[in-house]
Design a protein around this motif. Structure first.
Motif, PDB file in Angstrom:
ATOM      1  N   LEU A 326      32.790   5.551  -9.219  1.00 38.83           N
ATOM      2  CA  LEU A 326      32.786   6.326  -8.185  1.00 38.83           C
ATOM      3  C   LEU A 326      34.370   6.512  -7.975  1.00 38.83           C
ATOM      4  CD1 LEU A 326      31.237   8.450  -6.436  1.00 38.83           C
ATOM      5  CD2 LEU A 326      31.786   7.018  -4.436  1.00 38.83           C
ATOM      6  N   PRO A 327      35.057   7.909  -8.413  1.00 37.80           N
ATOM      7  CA  PRO A 327      36.439   8.117  -7.952  1.00 37.80           C
ATOM      8  C   PRO A 327      36.706   7.808  -6.726  1.00 37.80           C
ATOM      9  CG  PRO A 327      35.526   9.795  -9.449  1.00 37.80           C
ATOM     10  CD  PRO A 327      34.154   9.029  -8.850  1.00 37.80           C
ATOM     11  N   THR A 328      37.914   7.251  -6.449  1.00 37.50           N
ATOM     12  CA  THR A 328      38.632   6.713  -5.366  1.00 37.50           C
ATOM     13  C   THR A 328      38.804   8.179  -4.127  1.00 37.50           C
ATOM     14  OG1 THR A 328      40.750   6.859  -6.140  1.00 37.50           O
ATOM     15  CG2 THR A 328      39.580   4.634  -5.998  1.00 37.50           C
ATOM     16  N   TRP A 329      38.898   9.233  -5.097  1.00 44.21           N
ATOM     17  CA  TRP A 329      39.259  10.271  -4.343  1.00 44.21           C
ATOM     18  C   TRP A 329      38.063  11.064  -3.369  1.00 44.21           C
ATOM     19  CZ3 TRP A 329      36.441  14.536  -6.054  1.00 44.21           C
ATOM     20  CH2 TRP A 329      36.283  14.427  -7.538  1.00 44.21           C
ATOM     21  N   VAL A 330      36.692  10.487  -3.985  1.00 43.29           N
ATOM     22  CA  VAL A 330      35.741  10.869  -3.327  1.00 43.29           C
ATOM     23  C   VAL A 330      35.352  10.135  -2.251  1.00 43.29           C
ATOM     24  CG1 VAL A 330      33.035  11.152  -3.675  1.00 43.29           C
ATOM     25  CG2 VAL A 330      34.758  11.585  -5.559  1.00 43.29           C
ATOM     26  N   ASN A 331      36.068  10.831  -1.013  1.00 51.03           N
ATOM     27  CA  ASN A 331      35.807  10.206   0.208  1.00 51.03           C
ATOM     28  C   ASN A 331      36.211  11.259   1.139  1.00 51.03           C
ATOM     29  OD1 ASN A 331      38.913   9.999   1.351  1.00 51.03           O
ATOM     30  ND2 ASN A 331      39.123   9.230  -0.784  1.00 51.03           N
ATOM     31  N   GLN A 350      26.267  -0.158  -3.413  1.00 56.35           N
ATOM     32  CA  GLN A 350      25.934   0.254  -2.173  1.00 56.35           C
ATOM     33  C   GLN A 350      27.162   0.757  -1.138  1.00 56.35           C
ATOM     34  OE1 GLN A 350      22.808   0.220  -0.343  1.00 56.35           O
ATOM     35  NE2 GLN A 350      23.799   1.537   1.037  1.00 56.35           N
ATOM     36  N   VAL A 351      28.071   0.450  -1.358  1.00 53.95           N
ATOM     37  CA  VAL A 351      29.546   0.655  -0.788  1.00 53.95           C
ATOM     38  C   VAL A 351      29.958   2.025  -1.188  1.00 53.95           C
ATOM     39  CG1 VAL A 351      31.046  -0.441  -2.477  1.00 53.95           C
ATOM     40  CG2 VAL A 351      31.868   0.060   0.012  1.00 53.95           C
ATOM     41  N   ASP A 352      29.380   2.429  -2.369  1.00 55.85           N
ATOM     42  CA  ASP A 352      29.837   3.576  -3.293  1.00 55.85           C
ATOM     43  C   ASP A 352      28.830   4.946  -2.298  1.00 55.85           C
ATOM     44  OD1 ASP A 352      31.946   2.795  -4.808  1.00 55.85           O
ATOM     45  OD2 ASP A 352      30.264   2.144  -6.176  1.00 55.85           O
ATOM     46  N   LEU A 353      27.676   4.396  -2.378  1.00 54.41           N
ATOM     47  CA  LEU A 353      26.557   5.322  -1.806  1.00 54.41           C
ATOM     48  C   LEU A 353      26.844   5.731  -0.399  1.00 54.41           C
ATOM     49  CD1 LEU A 353      24.141   7.023  -2.371  1.00 54.41           C
ATOM     50  CD2 LEU A 353      22.879   5.075  -1.359  1.00 54.41           C
ATOM     51  N   ASP A 354      27.585   4.580   0.396  1.00 52.97           N
ATOM     52  CA  ASP A 354      27.874   4.925   1.904  1.00 52.97           C
ATOM     53  C   ASP A 354      29.080   5.735   1.905  1.00 52.97           C
ATOM     54  OD1 ASP A 354      25.888   2.866   2.765  1.00 52.97           O
ATOM     55  OD2 ASP A 354      27.369   1.121   2.816  1.00 52.97           O
ATOM     56  N   ILE A 355      30.106   5.693   0.986  1.00 52.50           N
ATOM     57  CA  ILE A 355      31.226   6.447   0.942  1.00 52.50           C
ATOM     58  C   ILE A 355      30.602   7.858   0.750  1.00 52.50           C
ATOM     59  CG2 ILE A 355      33.547   7.124  -0.005  1.00 52.50           C
ATOM     60  CD1 ILE A 355      33.870   4.279  -0.898  1.00 52.50           C
ATOM     61  N   LEU A 356      29.892   8.236  -0.213  1.00 56.44           N
ATOM     62  CA  LEU A 356      29.204   9.529  -0.281  1.00 56.44           C
ATOM     63  C   LEU A 356      28.575   9.892   0.912  1.00 56.44           C
ATOM     64  CD1 LEU A 356      27.942   9.192  -3.963  1.00 56.44           C
ATOM     65  CD2 LEU A 356      29.398  10.725  -3.535  1.00 56.44           C
ATOM     66  N   GLY A 357      27.973   9.082   1.707  1.00 55.44           N
ATOM     67  CA  GLY A 357      27.395   9.657   2.890  1.00 55.44           C
ATOM     68  C   GLY A 357      28.064   9.986   4.121  1.00 55.44           C
ATOM     69  N   ARG A 358      29.521   9.715   3.633  1.00 59.92           N
ATOM     70  CA  ARG A 358      30.303  10.151   4.942  1.00 59.92           C
ATOM     71  C   ARG A 358      30.972  11.305   4.611  1.00 59.92           C
ATOM     72  NH1 ARG A 358      31.664   4.441   4.850  1.00 59.92           N
ATOM     73  NH2 ARG A 358      33.614   4.892   3.666  1.00 59.92           N
ATOM     74  N   SER A 386      24.079   8.718   7.608  1.00 59.18           N
ATOM     75  CA  SER A 386      24.724   9.240   6.198  1.00 59.18           C
ATOM     76  C   SER A 386      24.223  10.358   6.048  1.00 59.18           C
ATOM     77  CB  SER A 386      24.569   8.357   5.180  1.00 59.18           C
ATOM     78  OG  SER A 386      23.185   8.137   4.906  1.00 59.18           O
ATOM     79  N   PHE A 387      25.096  11.153   5.298  1.00 60.42           N
ATOM     80  CA  PHE A 387      24.778  12.639   4.463  1.00 60.42           C
ATOM     81  C   PHE A 387      24.379  13.490   5.718  1.00 60.42           C
ATOM     82  CE2 PHE A 387      23.990   9.578   1.155  1.00 60.42           C
ATOM     83  CZ  PHE A 387      24.745  10.126  -0.006  1.00 60.42           C
TER      84      PHE A 387
END
Length: 488
Positions: A326-331, A350-358, A386-387
């Motif tokens: 997951l690219p770092t800029w996707v936050n 899991q941490v990536d999915l959490d970031i997407l959810g924000r 999330s989401f």
């Protein structure tokens, strides 16, 4: 100008406003289309127009006008001689000076004849609908025309377009789905042209003179339509779609680097080319980016070094342009207005999915992963909160299970779990008793569920249990969502 009950596409309307000069850029940093979107939203907020949402994206795509509001608008328009309407249902008598003409039927009459005779004097806008195609006036007579819209008018057996090159004041030209196979070379004479839409026509290549349209802001073509060399000269372009690049036109990528005003770019490559990455680094105003690659094998990591602009709204890289992670800029702090995301990420945790959810504005997510082939067999959890705005969710090739906790995805209406791998190592996450509860009941807005479960690492009995659990959860949901669950 549109017939009663018409669905009016937002972008089409705003481009016409711009061409007419109704939109003035008073604030620096705001382009005309963004101001037009503000005007459009104001009309919705004041209940002047009724918004219509795209069923897939959940975003406003078009509008309609209530009959009573339309009557009021036409009354004012008639008083001010703003628009002349000629239709079977409702016609306004043409004055000696026609500023804007809407031809909506095909019946010949003295009124129609008088209207077309008066066009050459002051007409700024002509919109012709398919039933009136036989009444199209000679375009060469409309010397002051700024807007010409002929969508769906069949011109396959006419040469009326040969006079286009004489419309020197033209700003907006929409020739959508007209069954034409070519444009006249004289189109390069239209030095003020801002919008050119020739989609849904069997046009194999645009005239070479198109690259002389230095004020062009919007160019919409089909992927089967080639652009000539020199496209880099169109430095005012803000929208370019859909551009097809193959082996014979690969040099166009280098020309794209010069189009630094681009806000929307839809591009299709026959195969991945690393030059595209360098080009994207220079397009810092991009808000919508579609990248399609026609041929396998998939490219992994080709976009890893790209950093999206902060104002990115939409990214679609299909399933062949893979990110390694997951690219770092996707936050949420970097792309706060991102509403549509369709990407493939080889390794997702899991941490990536959490970031997407924000991501605060995300409404559409289509996410493909490759965790199973990397030996990452644990399931994932969609956490509470999330989401918050997500309405459409597609999880592809995820390892079973994906569990939705209470408070997650409160606005989700459509959920698709395609090619979802079922692994024995991941059982028992969904409920305290080791069952297969994925938490579908925690999604309060759910209306549609689709799942395709692949029997890999599981017995047929276990796969059928998973199918039964999902089917039961869908049936027990308070909304009784449509559902289709399959196992193979």
């Amino acid at each position: 100008m549109f017939p009663e009950d018409s669905e009016i596409v937002k972008e089409r309307l705003i481009r016409m406003w711009i061409a007419e000069g109704f939109i003035q850029c008073e604030k620096q940093g705001k382009n005309p289309f963004e101001i037009g979107e503000f005007y459009f939203n104001e009309l919705i907020n004041r209940s002047m127009i009724q918004s219509i949402y795209n069923s897939l994206t959940g975003m406003i795509y078009s509008c309609r006008i209530h009959d009573m509001v339309l009557d009021l608008i036409r009354s004012f328009s008639c008083e001010e001689n703003f628009v002349t309407i000629l239709s079977d249902m409702d016609s306004t008598s043409p004055s000696s000076t026609i500023r804007r003409l809407s031809l909506q039927n095909g019946k010949k009459s003295h009124v129609m004849a008088q209207a077309t005779r008066n066009l050459s004097q002051r007409a700024r806008t002509v919109v012709i609908f398919p039933p009136a195609v036989a009444q199209v006036p000679a375009a060469g007579s409309c010397r002051f025309l700024r807007v010409l819209d002929l969508e769906h008018c069949n011109f396959s057996h006419t040469d009326s377009l040969k006079y286009l090159g004489n419309l020197y004041q033209l700003r907006y030209l929409r020739l959508y789905s007209m069954h034409i196979s070519q444009l006249p070379e004289e189109i390069g004479n239209l030095q003020f042209l801002q919008t050119l839409d020739v989609r849904s026509n069997p046009i194999s290549i645009l005239p070479s003179s198109v690259v002389e349209l230095r004020n062009l802001m919007c160019l919409d073509i089909d992927e089967t339509t080639r652009v000539p060399n020199g496209i880099g000269n169109l430095t005012c372009l803000e929208q370019l779609s859909l551009l097809r690049i193959d082996g014979s036109t690969i040099n166009i990528i280098e020309e794209l680097c010069q189009l630094t005003e681009l806000r929307r770019l839809w591009i299709k490559l026959d195969e991945w080319n690393d030059k595209l990455l360098g080009c994207l680094h220079k397009l810092q105003k991009i808000q919508e980016l579609h990248i399609k690659v026609h041929r396998w094998p998939r490219n992994i990591g080709g976009l890893d070094a790209w950093v999206a602009p902060r104002h990115l709204r939409l990214l679609n890289t299909e399933d062949i342009c893979w990110f390694s992670t997951l690219p770092t800029w996707v936050n949420p702090s970097f792309v706060p207005v991102l509403t549509w995301l369709q990407i493939a990420v080889r390794e997702l945790h899991q941490v990536d999915l959490d970031i997407l959810g924000r991501l605060p504005a995300l409404r559409f997510l289509r996410l493909m992963v490759d965790n199973k082939n990397l030996g990452i067999l644990q399931g994932l959890i969609v956490s509470p909160g999330s989401f918050p705005c997500l309405e459409f969710c597609y999880f592809l090739k995820f390892v079973w299970p994906v569990v939705f906790q209470k408070g997650a995805m409160p606005r989700l209406t459509s959920l698709s779990l395609w090619w979802l791998f079922y692994a024995r190592e991941a059982r028992g996450i969904g409920s305290s008793d080791g069952g297969l509860d994925l938490g579908l009941g925690n999604l309060p807005s759910l209306q549609d569920v689709k799942a395709m479960l692949r029997c890999e690492g599981a017995s047929k009995e276990e796969a059928e249990q998973a199918k039964a659990a999902l089917t039961h959860a869908a049936k027990m949901h308070p909304n009784h969502p449509r559902h289709h669950i399959d196992v193979y």
